[in-house]
Write a protein that holds these residues in place. Structure first.
Motif, short mmCIF file in Angstrom:
data_model
loop_
_atom_site.label_atom_id
_atom_site.label_comp_id
_atom_site.label_asym_id
_atom_site.label_seq_id
_atom_site.Cartn_x
_atom_site.Cartn_y
_atom_site.Cartn_z
N ALA A 32 0.81 -1.22 0.00
CA ALA A 32 0.00 0.00 0.00
C ALA A 32 0.84 1.27 0.00
N ASN A 33 2.14 1.16 -0.19
CA ASN A 33 2.97 2.36 -0.11
C ASN A 33 2.70 3.35 -1.24
N SER A 34 2.01 2.94 -2.28
CA SER A 34 1.69 3.87 -3.36
C SER A 34 0.27 4.44 -3.24
N TRP A 35 -0.44 4.05 -2.19
CA TRP A 35 -1.79 4.58 -2.00
C TRP A 35 -1.74 6.08 -1.74
N GLN A 36 -2.70 6.78 -2.24
CA GLN A 36 -2.89 8.19 -1.94
C GLN A 36 -4.19 8.30 -1.16
N ILE A 37 -4.11 8.76 0.07
CA ILE A 37 -5.29 8.79 0.94
C ILE A 37 -5.75 10.24 1.12
N ILE A 38 -7.05 10.45 0.88
CA ILE A 38 -7.71 11.71 1.19
C ILE A 38 -8.69 11.37 2.32
N HIS A 39 -8.51 12.01 3.46
CA HIS A 39 -9.37 11.72 4.62
C HIS A 39 -10.04 13.01 5.07
N LEU A 40 -11.36 13.06 4.94
CA LEU A 40 -12.15 14.18 5.41
C LEU A 40 -12.71 13.82 6.77
N THR A 41 -12.24 14.49 7.80
CA THR A 41 -12.51 14.10 9.18
C THR A 41 -13.73 14.74 9.81
N GLY A 42 -14.18 15.86 9.26
CA GLY A 42 -15.17 16.67 9.96
C GLY A 42 -14.44 17.65 10.86
N SER A 43 -15.15 18.61 11.36
CA SER A 43 -14.58 19.68 12.16
C SER A 43 -13.95 19.19 13.46
N GLY A 44 -12.73 19.64 13.71
CA GLY A 44 -12.08 19.39 14.98
C GLY A 44 -11.33 18.08 15.13
N ALA A 45 -11.41 17.20 14.15
CA ALA A 45 -10.76 15.90 14.27
C ALA A 45 -9.51 15.77 13.39
N ASP A 68 -15.13 20.90 -2.95
CA ASP A 68 -15.45 20.27 -4.23
C ASP A 68 -15.35 18.75 -4.12
N MET A 69 -16.40 18.16 -3.57
CA MET A 69 -16.42 16.71 -3.37
C MET A 69 -16.38 15.94 -4.69
N GLY A 70 -16.84 16.56 -5.76
CA GLY A 70 -16.82 15.89 -7.06
C GLY A 70 -15.40 15.51 -7.46
N LEU A 71 -14.43 16.36 -7.16
CA LEU A 71 -13.04 16.05 -7.47
C LEU A 71 -12.55 14.86 -6.65
N ALA A 72 -12.90 14.83 -5.37
CA ALA A 72 -12.47 13.72 -4.51
C ALA A 72 -13.11 12.42 -4.96
N TRP A 73 -14.42 12.45 -5.22
CA TRP A 73 -15.09 11.23 -5.67
C TRP A 73 -14.52 10.78 -7.01
N GLY A 74 -14.23 11.72 -7.89
CA GLY A 74 -13.68 11.38 -9.20
C GLY A 74 -12.29 10.77 -9.12
N ALA A 75 -11.52 11.17 -8.13
CA ALA A 75 -10.16 10.66 -7.97
C ALA A 75 -10.12 9.32 -7.25
N ALA A 76 -11.19 8.98 -6.54
CA ALA A 76 -11.17 7.80 -5.67
C ALA A 76 -11.41 6.50 -6.44
N ASP A 77 -10.57 5.52 -6.14
CA ASP A 77 -10.79 4.15 -6.61
C ASP A 77 -11.55 3.35 -5.56
N LEU A 78 -11.46 3.80 -4.32
CA LEU A 78 -12.08 3.12 -3.19
C LEU A 78 -12.53 4.20 -2.21
N ALA A 79 -13.70 4.02 -1.62
CA ALA A 79 -14.18 4.98 -0.63
C ALA A 79 -14.70 4.25 0.60
N ILE A 80 -14.36 4.81 1.74
CA ILE A 80 -14.95 4.40 3.02
C ILE A 80 -15.75 5.62 3.44
#
Length: 92
Positions: A32-45, A68-80
């Protein structure tokens, strides 16, 4: 991409951090060393989540919110994600 929607989700944030810490070797030169993670935590976390990823050696972009969530969803191969109505609609 990891997101608990605009309000965040403590359970998702906790899971992601625990997963990263438990699997640090996978992220440090492993599969997983090539994974690019975008993590949206919500306020304060964001700071605590960012620090946990750093401790695990995981490269992640951590932010409380993204306009711009559309960019994040468009870039994602996997979403939690939380399965709220807006989140599900955005993913579609």
């Amino acid at each position: 991409m990891i997101t608990g929607a605009s309000q965040g989700a403590t359970s998702i944030n906790s899971f992601a951090v625990e997963f990263a810490l438990a699997n640090a070797l996978m992220f440090q030169g492993g599969r997983a060393n090539s994974w690019q993670i975008i993590h949206l935590t919500g306020s304060g976390a964001d700071e605590a989540v960012r620090e946990a990823y750093a401790e695990a050696g995981v490269a992640a972009y951590v932010t409380p919110f993204l306009n711009d969530m559309g960019l994040a969803w468009g870039a994602a191969d996997l979403a939690i994600s939380r399965a709220g109505a807006s989140s599900v609609a955005e993913a579609g």
